[in-house]
Design a protein around this motif. Structure first.
Motif, PDB file in Angstrom:
ATOM      1  N   SER A   1       0.810  -1.220   0.000  1.00  0.00           N
ATOM      2  CA  SER A   1       0.000   0.000   0.000  1.00  0.00           C
ATOM      3  C   SER A   1       0.842   1.268   0.000  1.00  0.00           C
ATOM      4  N   MET A   2       2.170   1.136  -0.166  1.00  0.00           N
ATOM      5  CA  MET A   2       3.047   2.302  -0.087  1.00  0.00           C
ATOM      6  C   MET A   2       3.014   3.179  -1.328  1.00  0.00           C
ATOM      7  N   LEU A   3       2.909   2.549  -2.507  1.00  0.00           N
ATOM      8  CA  LEU A   3       2.949   3.314  -3.748  1.00  0.00           C
ATOM      9  C   LEU A   3       1.809   4.327  -3.816  1.00  0.00           C
ATOM     10  N   GLY A   4       0.614   3.898  -3.402  1.00  0.00           N
ATOM     11  CA  GLY A   4      -0.531   4.801  -3.439  1.00  0.00           C
ATOM     12  C   GLY A   4      -0.363   5.998  -2.527  1.00  0.00           C
ATOM     13  N   VAL A   5       0.273   5.788  -1.364  1.00  0.00           N
ATOM     14  CA  VAL A   5       0.492   6.888  -0.413  1.00  0.00           C
ATOM     15  C   VAL A   5       1.575   7.826  -0.921  1.00  0.00           C
ATOM     16  N   ALA A   6       2.647   7.253  -1.489  1.00  0.00           N
ATOM     17  CA  ALA A   6       3.807   8.063  -1.891  1.00  0.00           C
ATOM     18  C   ALA A   6       3.637   8.727  -3.246  1.00  0.00           C
ATOM     19  N   TRP A   7       2.769   8.200  -4.110  1.00  0.00           N
ATOM     20  CA  TRP A   7       2.725   8.664  -5.495  1.00  0.00           C
ATOM     21  C   TRP A   7       2.421  10.153  -5.659  1.00  0.00           C
TER      22      TRP A   7
ATOM     23  N   ILE B   1      11.564   0.911   4.844  1.00  0.00           N
ATOM     24  CA  ILE B   1      10.938  -0.383   4.581  1.00  0.00           C
ATOM     25  C   ILE B   1      11.972  -1.384   4.064  1.00  0.00           C
ATOM     26  N   ALA B   2      12.913  -0.908   3.233  1.00  0.00           N
ATOM     27  CA  ALA B   2      13.971  -1.787   2.723  1.00  0.00           C
ATOM     28  C   ALA B   2      14.837  -2.316   3.864  1.00  0.00           C
ATOM     29  N   VAL B   3      15.137  -1.461   4.850  1.00  0.00           N
ATOM     30  CA  VAL B   3      15.944  -1.885   6.008  1.00  0.00           C
ATOM     31  C   VAL B   3      15.215  -2.983   6.783  1.00  0.00           C
ATOM     32  N   ILE B   4      13.899  -2.828   6.962  1.00  0.00           N
ATOM     33  CA  ILE B   4      13.101  -3.855   7.637  1.00  0.00           C
ATOM     34  C   ILE B   4      13.177  -5.173   6.857  1.00  0.00           C
ATOM     35  N   GLN B   5      13.094  -5.089   5.526  1.00  0.00           N
ATOM     36  CA  GLN B   5      13.161  -6.295   4.691  1.00  0.00           C
ATOM     37  C   GLN B   5      14.538  -6.960   4.788  1.00  0.00           C
TER      38      GLN B   5
ATOM     39  N   THR C   1       7.370  14.537   8.136  1.00  0.00           N
ATOM     40  CA  THR C   1       8.457  15.097   8.952  1.00  0.00           C
ATOM     41  C   THR C   1       9.682  15.500   8.133  1.00  0.00           C
ATOM     42  N   GLN C   2       9.971  14.741   7.065  1.00  0.00           N
ATOM     43  CA  GLN C   2      11.185  15.010   6.288  1.00  0.00           C
ATOM     44  C   GLN C   2      10.901  15.383   4.837  1.00  0.00           C
ATOM     45  N   ASN C   3       9.620  15.382   4.463  1.00  0.00           N
ATOM     46  CA  ASN C   3       9.220  15.675   3.082  1.00  0.00           C
ATOM     47  C   ASN C   3       9.990  14.809   2.084  1.00  0.00           C
ATOM     48  N   SER C   4      10.161  13.521   2.445  1.00  0.00           N
ATOM     49  CA  SER C   4      10.957  12.629   1.606  1.00  0.00           C
ATOM     50  C   SER C   4      10.309  11.246   1.510  1.00  0.00           C
ATOM     51  N   TRP C   5       9.768  10.925   0.332  1.00  0.00           N
ATOM     52  CA  TRP C   5       9.255   9.574   0.102  1.00  0.00           C
ATOM     53  C   TRP C   5      10.407   8.579  -0.028  1.00  0.00           C
ATOM     54  N   ARG C   6      11.574   9.045  -0.453  1.00  0.00           N
ATOM     55  CA  ARG C   6      12.736   8.160  -0.624  1.00  0.00           C
ATOM     56  C   ARG C   6      13.161   7.552   0.706  1.00  0.00           C
ATOM     57  N   HIS C   7      13.169   8.361   1.771  1.00  0.00           N
ATOM     58  CA  HIS C   7      13.547   7.841   3.090  1.00  0.00           C
ATOM     59  C   HIS C   7      12.536   6.809   3.582  1.00  0.00           C
TER      60      HIS C   7
ATOM     61  N   PHE D   1      14.801 -11.097  -0.222  1.00  0.00           N
ATOM     62  CA  PHE D   1      15.996 -10.345  -0.604  1.00  0.00           C
ATOM     63  C   PHE D   1      15.725  -9.529  -1.877  1.00  0.00           C
ATOM     64  N   MET D   2      15.007 -10.137  -2.835  1.00  0.00           N
ATOM     65  CA  MET D   2      14.658  -9.416  -4.074  1.00  0.00           C
ATOM     66  C   MET D   2      13.786  -8.207  -3.777  1.00  0.00           C
ATOM     67  N   THR D   3      12.798  -8.368  -2.892  1.00  0.00           N
ATOM     68  CA  THR D   3      11.923  -7.235  -2.569  1.00  0.00           C
ATOM     69  C   THR D   3      12.699  -6.139  -1.836  1.00  0.00           C
ATOM     70  N   ALA D   4      13.651  -6.528  -0.969  1.00  0.00           N
ATOM     71  CA  ALA D   4      14.465  -5.539  -0.256  1.00  0.00           C
ATOM     72  C   ALA D   4      15.308  -4.731  -1.234  1.00  0.00           C
ATOM     73  N   ILE D   5      15.954  -5.414  -2.186  1.00  0.00           N
ATOM     74  CA  ILE D   5      16.751  -4.728  -3.205  1.00  0.00           C
ATOM     75  C   ILE D   5      15.871  -3.803  -4.043  1.00  0.00           C
ATOM     76  N   ALA D   6      14.673  -4.298  -4.416  1.00  0.00           N
ATOM     77  CA  ALA D   6      13.759  -3.500  -5.240  1.00  0.00           C
ATOM     78  C   ALA D   6      13.314  -2.234  -4.513  1.00  0.00           C
ATOM     79  N   LEU D   7      12.979  -2.355  -3.224  1.00  0.00           N
ATOM     80  CA  LEU D   7      12.550  -1.186  -2.447  1.00  0.00           C
ATOM     81  C   LEU D   7      13.685  -0.182  -2.291  1.00  0.00           C
ATOM     82  N   LEU D   8      14.905  -0.692  -2.081  1.00  0.00           N
ATOM     83  CA  LEU D   8      16.064   0.192  -2.013  1.00  0.00           C
ATOM     84  C   LEU D   8      16.272   0.882  -3.363  1.00  0.00           C
ATOM     85  N   GLY D   9      16.037   0.122  -4.442  1.00  0.00           N
ATOM     86  CA  GLY D   9      16.131   0.694  -5.781  1.00  0.00           C
ATOM     87  C   GLY D   9      15.120   1.809  -6.003  1.00  0.00           C
ATOM     88  N   PHE D  10      13.911   1.628  -5.484  1.00  0.00           N
ATOM     89  CA  PHE D  10      12.894   2.680  -5.569  1.00  0.00           C
ATOM     90  C   PHE D  10      13.411   3.975  -4.941  1.00  0.00           C
ATOM     91  N   SER D  11      14.056   3.859  -3.784  1.00  0.00           N
ATOM     92  CA  SER D  11      14.493   5.045  -3.049  1.00  0.00           C
ATOM     93  C   SER D  11      15.589   5.813  -3.775  1.00  0.00           C
TER      94      SER D  11
END
Length: 396
Positions: free
Chosen positions: A11-17, A151-155, A140-146, A67-77
């Protein structure tokens, strides 16, 4: 924990888009294309999960997929342009589908019905936490990348946990191997003879296609209400946007809390009864939306649909080995997950296209038709299971 991590990105993409859209200078509808790329990867990996898991094992596939999802989320950021978002969407979808199909079959085969309900309850926990984490970073930081980094760190933390617990998967499988036949919630359902299934393709087993119909329209109901429920309340019932959002959130709360409660009910009630009861409750809730009743009945309808849907998906998944045998349960589980993602990906947009040429008042009609079709498919499977039991008794 793996299912919480599965729900986190959903549900993150809809919030961040809305913020991402301005950063990349893209139109609103690009989010829909990104979502379809993710869903496409999920469908492909779900279909391929059977032979892959049979070769590598559920634990290894889950580890690699997370691991693939973690890399992908980091890639998004770190994505510098839109094309990189589409590239990262591919492993995100592939990883999610493999985890979903693999863990569902593992729990259906080695654990009990209440574990399956709680598994999907914790997906709801992840799906609820994802937007909260993302909105916190945006506020708080005006940053969707963070937010994506968090989420990537949690993964990645889960990847480490999965790596160190790999030996547990085989241990649990060996320990619970003898419990499967004893544990069936529905004693009247007799699994097909495993020896007769070895030369039969999964889709040729009686009842599989009707089960797929149930999964298709279950996902259609769940996703269609999530996507268009708020618009229906605003445009047809005259409710404010803020109140409509709260009512739809109560629908999701009904699903999550309902699955938590269902876990306890399965200790006493069979999966078949829970599936049928849930479908009837959901149909009653949809009827409340269809009928010209006072506006407050719409809230009751949304909550009833959420509570009704709660037991259906996990209970249908848990019945898979009992209905169709353990020999092909992983492949059939992959088909079920793939068809479920197909329903949630394509049927809600189709309704949106129809609404654009007519009116949002047709929304409850579609929900009622979807639920009735799901109910008919499910009851057809039950009839085939009873026929199998009768034939087995006659032969005996």
């Amino acid at each position: 924990m793996a299912f919480i991590s599965l729900g986190l990105p959903d549900s993150m993409l809809g919030v961040a888009w809305p913020v991402m859209q301005s950063d990349f200078g893209q139109p609103l509808e690009i989010a829909g294309l990104l979502f379809m790329v993710i869903a496409g990867g999920t469908i492909i990996s779900s279909l391929a999960s059977g032979p892959v898991i049979k070769r590598m094992g559920t634990g290894n596939v889950t580890l690699i997929s997370v691991f693939m999802t973690a890399i992908a989320l980091l890639g998004f950021s770190f994505s510098p342009s839109l094309i990189w978002l589409f590239i990262c969407a591919v492993p995100l979808g592939l990883g999610a589908g493999a985890v979903d199909a693999g863990l569902n079959n593992y729990v259906a085969t080695h654990y009990k019905a209440h574990h399956m309900s709680w598994l999907h309850c914790f997906w709801g926990v992840g799906a609820s936490l994802g937007p909260i984490i993302m909105s916190q970073f945006i506020t708080t930081q005006n940053s969707w990348r963070h937010g994506y980094v968090a989420i990537a760190v949690i993964q990645f933390a889960l990847v480490l946990l999965l790596f160190f617990t790999l030996p547990l998967w085989k241990r649990v499988a060996l320990r619970s191997h003898g419990d499967f036949s004893e544990e069936q919630d529905n004693k009247r359902i007799v699994s097909p003879d495993e020896t007769t299934l070895k030369n039969v393709k999964p889709l040729q087993i009686k009842g599989v296609k009707f089960a797929l119909v149930s999964f298709l329209f279950y996902s259609a109901v769940e996703a269609t209400i999530g996507l268009w429920g708020s618009s229906f309340l605003v445009n047809v019932k005259g409710i404010s946007v803020a109140v409509a959002a709260q009512w739809v959130s109560l629908y999701y709360a009904g699903i999550t809390v309902g699955r938590l409660i269902t876990g306890f009910i399965t200790l006493k009630v069979s999966n078949r009864i829970l599936i049928r009861t849930g479908q009837i409750i959901a149909l009653i809730g949809a009827t409340f939306l269809l009928m010209p009743l006072p506006t407050n009945f719409s809230l009751v309808g949304f909550i009833l649909i959420g509570l009704g849907l709660a037991p259906i998906f996990p209970c249908m998944l848990h019945e898979t080995p009992a209905r169709f045998g353990k020999e092909h349960s992983q492949s059939i589980m992959g088909y079920q997950m793939a068809i479920a993602y197909t329903g949630s990906t394509f049927l809600p947009p189709i309704l949106g296209m129809i609404v654009s040429y007519s009116t949002m008042e047709i929304f409850p009609f579609f929900i009622v038709v979807y639920i009735i079709t799901m109910l008919l498919g499910s009851e057809k499977v039950n009839a085939l299971m009873k026929l199998r039991l009768y034939e087995k008794n006659v032969n005996a």
